[in-house]
Design a protein around this motif. Structure first.
Motif, PDB file in Angstrom:
ATOM      1  N   ILE A   1       0.810  -1.164   0.074  1.00  0.00           N
ATOM      2  CA  ILE A   1      -0.114   0.750  -0.140  1.00  0.00           C
ATOM      3  C   ILE A   1       0.598   1.137  -0.446  1.00  0.00           C
ATOM      4  O   ILE A   1       0.394   2.235  -0.340  1.00  0.00           O
ATOM      5  CB  ILE A   1      -0.984   0.332   1.135  1.00  0.00           C
ATOM      6  N   ASN A   2       2.093   1.230   0.605  1.00  0.00           N
ATOM      7  CA  ASN A   2       2.662   1.642   0.670  1.00  0.00           C
ATOM      8  C   ASN A   2       3.354   2.786  -0.520  1.00  0.00           C
ATOM      9  O   ASN A   2       3.934   3.572  -1.059  1.00  0.00           O
ATOM     10  CB  ASN A   2       3.624   2.241   1.956  1.00  0.00           C
ATOM     11  N   GLU A   3       3.579   1.402  -1.298  1.00  0.00           N
ATOM     12  CA  GLU A   3       4.700   1.407  -2.564  1.00  0.00           C
ATOM     13  C   GLU A   3       3.270   2.339  -3.659  1.00  0.00           C
ATOM     14  O   GLU A   3       3.943   3.272  -4.776  1.00  0.00           O
ATOM     15  CB  GLU A   3       4.996   0.024  -2.830  1.00  0.00           C
ATOM     16  N   TYR A   4       1.834   1.102  -3.133  1.00  0.00           N
ATOM     17  CA  TYR A   4       0.946   2.320  -4.074  1.00  0.00           C
ATOM     18  C   TYR A   4       0.960   3.503  -3.938  1.00  0.00           C
ATOM     19  O   TYR A   4       0.576   4.525  -4.811  1.00  0.00           O
ATOM     20  CB  TYR A   4      -0.548   1.606  -3.985  1.00  0.00           C
ATOM     21  N   ILE A   5       0.608   3.844  -2.468  1.00  0.00           N
ATOM     22  CA  ILE A   5       0.861   5.788  -2.801  1.00  0.00           C
ATOM     23  C   ILE A   5       1.598   6.201  -3.263  1.00  0.00           C
ATOM     24  O   ILE A   5       1.722   7.713  -3.556  1.00  0.00           O
ATOM     25  CB  ILE A   5       0.374   5.861  -1.202  1.00  0.00           C
ATOM     26  N   GLU A   6       2.651   6.014  -3.357  1.00  0.00           N
ATOM     27  CA  GLU A   6       4.512   6.636  -3.841  1.00  0.00           C
ATOM     28  C   GLU A   6       4.544   6.795  -5.218  1.00  0.00           C
ATOM     29  O   GLU A   6       4.641   7.628  -5.792  1.00  0.00           O
ATOM     30  CB  GLU A   6       5.351   5.662  -3.147  1.00  0.00           C
ATOM     31  N   TYR A   7       3.508   5.651  -5.756  1.00  0.00           N
ATOM     32  CA  TYR A   7       3.682   5.308  -7.209  1.00  0.00           C
ATOM     33  C   TYR A   7       2.723   6.531  -7.578  1.00  0.00           C
ATOM     34  O   TYR A   7       3.125   6.871  -8.354  1.00  0.00           O
ATOM     35  CB  TYR A   7       3.551   4.212  -8.063  1.00  0.00           C
ATOM     36  N   LEU A   8       1.304   6.210  -7.038  1.00  0.00           N
ATOM     37  CA  LEU A   8       0.060   7.187  -7.551  1.00  0.00           C
ATOM     38  C   LEU A   8       0.573   9.027  -7.329  1.00  0.00           C
ATOM     39  O   LEU A   8       0.087   9.689  -7.498  1.00  0.00           O
ATOM     40  CB  LEU A   8      -1.478   7.032  -6.123  1.00  0.00           C
ATOM     41  N   PHE A   9       1.270   9.294  -6.318  1.00  0.00           N
ATOM     42  CA  PHE A   9       1.332  10.469  -5.454  1.00  0.00           C
ATOM     43  C   PHE A   9       3.039  10.829  -5.705  1.00  0.00           C
ATOM     44  O   PHE A   9       3.737   9.835  -4.876  1.00  0.00           O
ATOM     45  CB  PHE A   9       0.763  11.350  -4.024  1.00  0.00           C
ATOM     46  N   PRO A  10       2.726  11.968  -5.912  1.00  0.00           N
ATOM     47  CA  PRO A  10       2.350  13.542  -6.475  1.00  0.00           C
ATOM     48  C   PRO A  10       2.146  13.610  -7.717  1.00  0.00           C
ATOM     49  O   PRO A  10       2.620  13.994  -8.630  1.00  0.00           O
ATOM     50  CB  PRO A  10       3.808  14.526  -6.583  1.00  0.00           C
ATOM     51  N   LYS A  11       2.419  11.932  -8.568  1.00  0.00           N
ATOM     52  CA  LYS A  11       2.054  12.156 -10.324  1.00  0.00           C
ATOM     53  C   LYS A  11       0.468  12.262 -10.333  1.00  0.00           C
ATOM     54  O   LYS A  11      -0.055  11.437 -11.654  1.00  0.00           O
ATOM     55  CB  LYS A  11       3.052  10.792 -10.283  1.00  0.00           C
ATOM     56  N   THR A  12      -0.228  12.443  -9.884  1.00  0.00           N
ATOM     57  CA  THR A  12      -2.133  13.629 -10.386  1.00  0.00           C
ATOM     58  C   THR A  12      -1.702  13.795 -11.493  1.00  0.00           C
ATOM     59  O   THR A  12      -2.829  13.920 -11.826  1.00  0.00           O
ATOM     60  CB  THR A  12      -2.016  14.101  -9.215  1.00  0.00           C
TER      61      THR A  12
ATOM     62  N   ASN B   1      -1.472  -1.108 -11.893  1.00  0.00           N
ATOM     63  CA  ASN B   1      -2.671  -1.752 -11.124  1.00  0.00           C
ATOM     64  C   ASN B   1      -1.915  -3.073 -10.750  1.00  0.00           C
ATOM     65  O   ASN B   1      -1.912  -4.164  -9.838  1.00  0.00           O
ATOM     66  CB  ASN B   1      -3.586  -2.356 -12.207  1.00  0.00           C
ATOM     67  N   SER B   2      -1.010  -3.509 -11.213  1.00  0.00           N
ATOM     68  CA  SER B   2      -0.075  -5.107 -10.616  1.00  0.00           C
ATOM     69  C   SER B   2      -0.431  -4.334  -9.237  1.00  0.00           C
ATOM     70  O   SER B   2       0.433  -5.735  -8.105  1.00  0.00           O
ATOM     71  CB  SER B   2       1.270  -4.640 -11.334  1.00  0.00           C
ATOM     72  N   ILE B   3       0.129  -3.497  -8.752  1.00  0.00           N
ATOM     73  CA  ILE B   3       0.661  -3.430  -7.144  1.00  0.00           C
ATOM     74  C   ILE B   3       0.117  -3.571  -6.245  1.00  0.00           C
ATOM     75  O   ILE B   3      -0.803  -4.225  -5.466  1.00  0.00           O
ATOM     76  CB  ILE B   3       1.656  -1.857  -7.149  1.00  0.00           C
ATOM     77  N   SER B   4      -1.341  -2.857  -6.804  1.00  0.00           N
ATOM     78  CA  SER B   4      -2.293  -3.212  -6.437  1.00  0.00           C
ATOM     79  C   SER B   4      -3.411  -4.458  -6.454  1.00  0.00           C
ATOM     80  O   SER B   4      -4.049  -4.942  -4.831  1.00  0.00           O
ATOM     81  CB  SER B   4      -3.727  -2.363  -6.802  1.00  0.00           C
ATOM     82  N   SER B   5      -3.289  -5.002  -6.719  1.00  0.00           N
ATOM     83  CA  SER B   5      -3.219  -6.679  -7.542  1.00  0.00           C
ATOM     84  C   SER B   5      -2.852  -7.757  -6.454  1.00  0.00           C
ATOM     85  O   SER B   5      -3.836  -7.940  -6.222  1.00  0.00           O
ATOM     86  CB  SER B   5      -3.375  -7.011  -8.945  1.00  0.00           C
ATOM     87  N   GLU B   6      -1.573  -7.493  -5.822  1.00  0.00           N
ATOM     88  CA  GLU B   6      -0.972  -7.989  -5.361  1.00  0.00           C
ATOM     89  C   GLU B   6      -1.015  -8.008  -3.875  1.00  0.00           C
ATOM     90  O   GLU B   6      -2.088  -8.865  -3.084  1.00  0.00           O
ATOM     91  CB  GLU B   6       0.822  -7.401  -5.554  1.00  0.00           C
ATOM     92  N   PHE B   7      -1.760  -6.736  -3.193  1.00  0.00           N
ATOM     93  CA  PHE B   7      -2.138  -7.133  -1.787  1.00  0.00           C
ATOM     94  C   PHE B   7      -3.581  -7.007  -2.114  1.00  0.00           C
ATOM     95  O   PHE B   7      -4.031  -7.933  -0.695  1.00  0.00           O
ATOM     96  CB  PHE B   7      -2.032  -5.249  -1.073  1.00  0.00           C
ATOM     97  N   VAL B   8      -4.521  -6.901  -2.825  1.00  0.00           N
ATOM     98  CA  VAL B   8      -5.951  -7.126  -2.820  1.00  0.00           C
ATOM     99  C   VAL B   8      -6.059  -8.535  -2.999  1.00  0.00           C
ATOM    100  O   VAL B   8      -6.894  -9.181  -2.253  1.00  0.00           O
ATOM    101  CB  VAL B   8      -6.794  -6.577  -4.044  1.00  0.00           C
ATOM    102  N   SER B   9      -5.324  -9.070  -3.695  1.00  0.00           N
ATOM    103  CA  SER B   9      -5.465 -10.801  -3.270  1.00  0.00           C
ATOM    104  C   SER B   9      -4.924 -11.436  -2.409  1.00  0.00           C
ATOM    105  O   SER B   9      -5.840 -12.342  -1.748  1.00  0.00           O
ATOM    106  CB  SER B   9      -4.669 -11.454  -4.277  1.00  0.00           C
ATOM    107  N   ILE B  10      -4.279 -10.800  -1.476  1.00  0.00           N
ATOM    108  CA  ILE B  10      -3.744 -11.042   0.188  1.00  0.00           C
ATOM    109  C   ILE B  10      -4.832 -10.684   1.087  1.00  0.00           C
ATOM    110  O   ILE B  10      -5.446 -11.745   1.689  1.00  0.00           O
ATOM    111  CB  ILE B  10      -2.915 -10.610   0.518  1.00  0.00           C
ATOM    112  N   ILE B  11      -5.448  -9.820   1.265  1.00  0.00           N
ATOM    113  CA  ILE B  11      -6.431  -9.210   1.518  1.00  0.00           C
ATOM    114  C   ILE B  11      -7.935 -10.002   1.584  1.00  0.00           C
ATOM    115  O   ILE B  11      -9.263 -10.828   2.398  1.00  0.00           O
ATOM    116  CB  ILE B  11      -7.045  -7.625   0.803  1.00  0.00           C
ATOM    117  N   LEU B  12      -8.249 -10.044   0.256  1.00  0.00           N
ATOM    118  CA  LEU B  12      -9.458 -11.054  -0.286  1.00  0.00           C
ATOM    119  C   LEU B  12      -9.261 -12.667   0.593  1.00  0.00           C
ATOM    120  O   LEU B  12     -10.299 -13.045   0.509  1.00  0.00           O
ATOM    121  CB  LEU B  12     -10.172 -11.125  -1.878  1.00  0.00           C
ATOM    122  N   GLY B  13      -7.909 -12.843  -0.116  1.00  0.00           N
ATOM    123  CA  GLY B  13      -8.173 -14.170   0.483  1.00  0.00           C
ATOM    124  C   GLY B  13      -8.415 -14.955   1.905  1.00  0.00           C
ATOM    125  O   GLY B  13      -7.847 -15.779   2.179  1.00  0.00           O
ATOM    126  N   VAL B  14      -7.768 -13.475   2.572  1.00  0.00           N
ATOM    127  CA  VAL B  14      -9.058 -13.726   4.041  1.00  0.00           C
ATOM    128  C   VAL B  14      -9.789 -14.425   4.796  1.00  0.00           C
ATOM    129  O   VAL B  14     -10.292 -15.073   5.865  1.00  0.00           O
ATOM    130  CB  VAL B  14      -8.853 -12.429   5.444  1.00  0.00           C
TER     131      VAL B  14
END
Length: 347
Positions: free
Chosen positions: A221-232, A244-257
């Motif tokens: 998530i920290n890596e995702y935020i760093e990539y999204l910002f400040p490149k707004t 998307n490749s960063i978010s899909s990785e942490f989303v899959s971990i979370i949904l696997g709960v």
């Protein structure tokens, strides 16, 4: 807490100024002129976090703010120099979905004509900004003691956090499209909104995931935020495929709960998934009613969680939903989510 707005317009304007400084991380925002001087519909002036010139009109009225008054003030603001890039209304009213819709439609009409977009800050938004800075909040409300970092005092923290975790995670791609996509650009959505979503995911994950899984999620998530910002500004170097490749990785971990959950916890997981799918479905301008079997599944899982008062409430909302038009139905998934969340919150 039900934090009451101030009665005087001077104090409300000062609170709004502080809230906007926090929101846009700009201490140089300032009041425009003083009472009795021509202000051209602008009470607060300065740059936002994207360095766009923003004007804010503060309205502390006994009567509710309406779209006619907003249009009147916009006419004044159009003559402001230098020209504004964005125009906000700050009011002491509670959040109003109908007025939000009217402002969204008006803003979209204006941006299509190359005019500045219009947005609205309700009292709840202003309070939410102020509590991000405890000393500033206490300047206005010295009698209220708050602790931002304290754990939520809820009936069942696990159920509460699972609902937030799954609802926000399942909606993450949708929120990105809404905020960063064509529609978001058209109405000048604030890209920093996605940070609030990510911080909610991160907090809930810290309470639900195993420590090793949480460490991975927090890092991603920290890596995702760093990539999204400040490149707004979404320049040529920015690639959504990488984001998307960063978010899909942490989303899959979370949904696997879900494979670690049972009974009430698994039921609230399923409620979060159903509500997120419903939210996306309604937002796709679908004129058809949400299917009966989806309602039945939602009610079944709510019953497993043993929230009888919410089961009755959802049945009532279902009747309202079926009578409403598309614009009214649009808000129902989040309305149901809020009711369930509140029922889990208070002891």
């Amino acid at each position: 807490m039900n934090i009451l707005p101030p009665k005087s317009w001077e104090e409300f304007e000062e609170m709004t100024l502080d809230a906007c400084k926090i929101r846009w991380q700009n201490p140089d925002l300032q009041r425009n002129g003083r009472q009795g001087q021509t202000q051209n519909g602008v009470d607060i002036l300065g740059s936002n976090h994207l360095f766009d010139l923003v004007g804010v009109q503060c309205k502390n009225y006994k009567d509710k703010l309406n779209i006619s008054l907003i249009k009147t003030e916009i006419i004044k603001a159009e003559s402001f120099l230098p020209k504004l890039k964005m125009y906000y209304f700050a009011c002491t009213d509670r959040t109003d979905s109908l007025l939000q819709k009217e402002v969204r439609v008006l803003s979209q009409e204006r941006t299509s004509q190359n005019k500045f977009p219009v947005m609205i800050l309700f009292w709840d938004d202003i309070v939410q900004d102020l509590v991000q800075d405890v000393p500033i909040f206490k300047k206005h409300y010295p009698q209220i003691s708050i602790s931002i970092d304290a754990d939520l005092k809820v009936k069942d923290l696990n159920l509460y956090c699972i609902l937030d975790l799954i609802y926000f995670t399942s909606n993450l791609d949708f929120y990105n499209q809404l905020i960063f996509g064509e529609i978001g650009a058209l109405v000048s959505e604030d890209p920093l909104q996605i940070k609030s979503v990510l911080f909610s995911i991160k907090y809930s994950a810290s309470k639900i995931l195993q420590p090793t899984d949480y460490d991975k999620v927090a890092k991603l998530i920290n890596e995702y935020i760093e990539y999204l910002f400040p490149k707004t500004n979404r320049n040529d170097d920015f690639l959504w495929s990488k984001a998307n490749s960063i978010s899909s990785e942490f989303v899959s971990i979370i949904l696997g709960v879900q494979y670690q959950l049972a009974k009430r916890e698994l039921a609230i997981y399923n409620v979060g998934k159903i509500l997120s799918k419903w939210n996306i479905w309604e937002s796709n301008s679908n004129e058809e009613l949400w299917a009966d079997d989806n309602w039945e599944s939602l009610i079944k899982f709510i019953a497993i969680i043993e929230l009888s008062e919410i089961s009755n409430l959802v049945e009532g909302l279902r009747k309202q939903y079926e009578k409403g038009d598309h614009w009214i139905r649009l808000d129902f998934p989040h309305k149901v989510y809020n009711h369930i969340r509140l029922s889990l919150m208070y002891k």
